[in-house]
Motif scaffolding. Structure first.
Motif, PDB file in Angstrom:
ATOM      1  N   UNK A 175      55.919  20.845   9.120  1.00  0.00           N
ATOM      2  CA  UNK A 175      55.405  22.009   8.327  1.00  0.00           C
ATOM      3  C   UNK A 175      55.343  23.081   8.523  1.00  0.00           C
ATOM      4  N   UNK A 176      55.619  23.185   9.558  1.00  0.00           N
ATOM      5  CA  UNK A 176      55.812  25.139   9.897  1.00  0.00           C
ATOM      6  C   UNK A 176      57.314  24.888  10.385  1.00  0.00           C
ATOM      7  N   UNK A 177      58.204  25.451   9.832  1.00  0.00           N
ATOM      8  CA  UNK A 177      59.414  25.328  10.413  1.00  0.00           C
ATOM      9  C   UNK A 177      60.409  26.773  10.266  1.00  0.00           C
ATOM     10  N   UNK A 178      60.175  27.180  11.470  1.00  0.00           N
ATOM     11  CA  UNK A 178      60.730  28.592  12.168  1.00  0.00           C
ATOM     12  C   UNK A 178      61.087  28.623  13.404  1.00  0.00           C
ATOM     13  N   UNK A 179      62.347  29.581  13.228  1.00  0.00           N
ATOM     14  CA  UNK A 179      62.897  29.836  14.544  1.00  0.00           C
ATOM     15  C   UNK A 179      62.626  31.243  15.142  1.00  0.00           C
ATOM     16  N   UNK A 180      62.018  31.389  16.262  1.00  0.00           N
ATOM     17  CA  UNK A 180      61.559  32.876  16.848  1.00  0.00           C
ATOM     18  C   UNK A 180      62.269  33.318  17.709  1.00  0.00           C
ATOM     19  N   UNK A 240      62.432  31.928   8.792  1.00  0.00           N
ATOM     20  CA  UNK A 240      61.490  30.787   8.066  1.00  0.00           C
ATOM     21  C   UNK A 240      62.550  29.801   7.191  1.00  0.00           C
ATOM     22  N   UNK A 241      63.098  28.222   7.201  1.00  0.00           N
ATOM     23  CA  UNK A 241      64.028  26.978   7.080  1.00  0.00           C
ATOM     24  C   UNK A 241      63.425  26.519   6.225  1.00  0.00           C
ATOM     25  N   UNK A 242      61.767  26.607   6.604  1.00  0.00           N
ATOM     26  CA  UNK A 242      61.534  25.747   5.175  1.00  0.00           C
ATOM     27  C   UNK A 242      60.271  26.176   5.242  1.00  0.00           C
TER      28      UNK A 242
END
Length: 293
Positions: A175-180, A240-242
Motif C-alpha cells: 500500500x505504501x511502496x517506497x524505497x528511502x 515510489x515504485x507503486x
C-alpha cells in the motif's frame, strides 16, 4: 468486516493521534536539545489496506521558521482532487524567490555546506541526474519548475558527494511502496544539518487547509522528500515504485525513468529484512553516487 469508509475513518483517527504524539515529542526534543529522534506519520491507505506508518525521520524539529519560505502564505486554496491524484500545479507567488536553509537542531551526519540561498531560477524546468546503486542505476528528472528550493538542495548535496556510499535504509510495501535513501548514518535519523520548507504539492493548499491531512496518490515513479513534519526537509528522500497514498506534506520534486523503475522493482522483489512490510531491504542497497547530467 469493516467497510472501506470505516477503514479510512479509523486510519484518519490514527493519523491524528500520531501527529499529536509527534508534536509532543518535538517539543520535548527542543527543550532537551536532543540531536536525533524518530518521528512517524501515518499514511492513510485506501482500498484493502487500512493504513501503514510512514517514516518522517530526516530533520528532527517539527517547527518551521517563517524565513524558511514565503510561498505557503500565497498558495492557492484547493480541495483534494476528486480523482485522488496529486493536485494540478499552480505556481504560487514568489516561487523560488527566497530559498532559505536554516540550521536544524541536529549536527550534519556528513560534512557538507548548505546550498546557495536566495533566488533560485525556475528555469530550466527540469534537470536530469543519474543515481548509481549496487543494485542498478536510476535515471532521475528533477522538477525545478515546481520545486526549485528542493532541487537546489538535492543538487548541492549530490555535487558535494553527500550521497556517495550511503545506504537506502528503508523499504516498504503493501500500500505504501517506497524505497528511502539519503541518510549517511543508515539509521533513518540523519540529515545535512539544515532544513527547508515544503514545496509542491503542499504549497497548493492554504497552511490551515484540512485537505493537507487528506491522502492523495503519489504515483509510481515519483521522487519525493521525507521529513519530520512541515518544513523540516533535509537530505532523506524516497522513491515510489507503486502508487502510494500519503497526505500532501511530502515535496514531490522529480520522477524516475524506466530503467530506474526496473531497478526499484528488483529491490522490492528481494524483499524486506525479517519479512513484513517495513524495514531494511533484505539485499542491502547502497547509493554509489548521484550526479547531475
Amino acid at each position: 468486516m469493516p467497510t472501506n469508509e470505516q477503514r479510512r475513518e479509523t486510519a484518519k483517527r490514527k493519523l491524528e493521534r500520531q501527529l499529536e504524539r509527534r508534536a509532543e515529542k518535538a517539543r520535548k526534543q527542543r527543550i532537551m536539545t536532543i540531536a536525533a529522534s524518530v518521528v512517524a506519520v501515518l499514511a492513510v491507505i485506501g482500498g484493502i489496506v487500512g493504513g501503514v506508518i510512514y517514516l518522517n525521520k530526516d530533520s528532527k524539529s517539527s517547527s518551521a521558521t517563517a524565513s524558511a519560505s514565503t510561498e505557503s502564505s500565497t498558495a492557492p486554496a484547493q480541495n483534494p482532487p476528486a480523482d485522488g491524484k496529486l493536485p494540478p500545479f499552480v505556481a504560487p507567488a514568489g516561487l523560488g524567490e527566497n530559498c532559505q536553509y536554516p540550521a536544524s537542531s541536529e549536527q550534519a551526519s556528513k560534512k557538507v555546506n548548505p546550498p546557495h540561498t536566495g533566488k533560485i531560477p525556475t528555469t530550466p524546468a527540469t534537470v536530469t541526474a543519474s543515481m548509481s546503486t549496487n543494485q542498478g542505476n536510476l535515471g532521475l528528472t528533477l522538477d525545478n519548475a515546481k520545486a526549485p528550493c528542493t532541487v537546489n538542495s538535492f543538487a548541492s548535496l549530490a555535487q558535494q558527494g553527500y550521497f556517495n556510499d550511503t545506504p537506502c535504509h528503508r523499504l516498504t510495501k503493501g500500500g505504501l511502496d517506497v524505497l528511502q535513501c539519503g541518510d549517511p548514518t543508515g539509521s533513518g535519523m540523519g540529515g545535512p544539518g539544515y532544513q527547508f520548507a515544503n514545496e509542491y504539492p503542499t504549497n497548493q493548499y492554504q497552511p490551515d487547509s484540512p485537505a493537507l491531512s487528506q491522502p492523495v496518490v503519489y504515483p509510481r515513479g515519483t521522487l519525493a522528500m521525507a521529513n519530520a513534519g512541515p518544513n523540516t526537509n533535509g537530505s532523506q528522500f524516497f522513491l515510489v515504485y507503486q502508487d502510494s497514498q500519503l497526505p500532501p506534506g511530502y515535496t514531490a520534486f522529480g520522477t524516475i525513468d524506466a530503467t530506474g523503475l526496473a531497478t526499484l522493482d528488483k529491490i522490492a522483489q528481494n524483499g524486506i529484512e525479517g519479512g513484513g512490510g517495513d524495514g531494511k531491504p533484505a539485499q542491502p542497497v547502497t547509493v554509489k553516487y548521484i550526479q547531475l547530467d
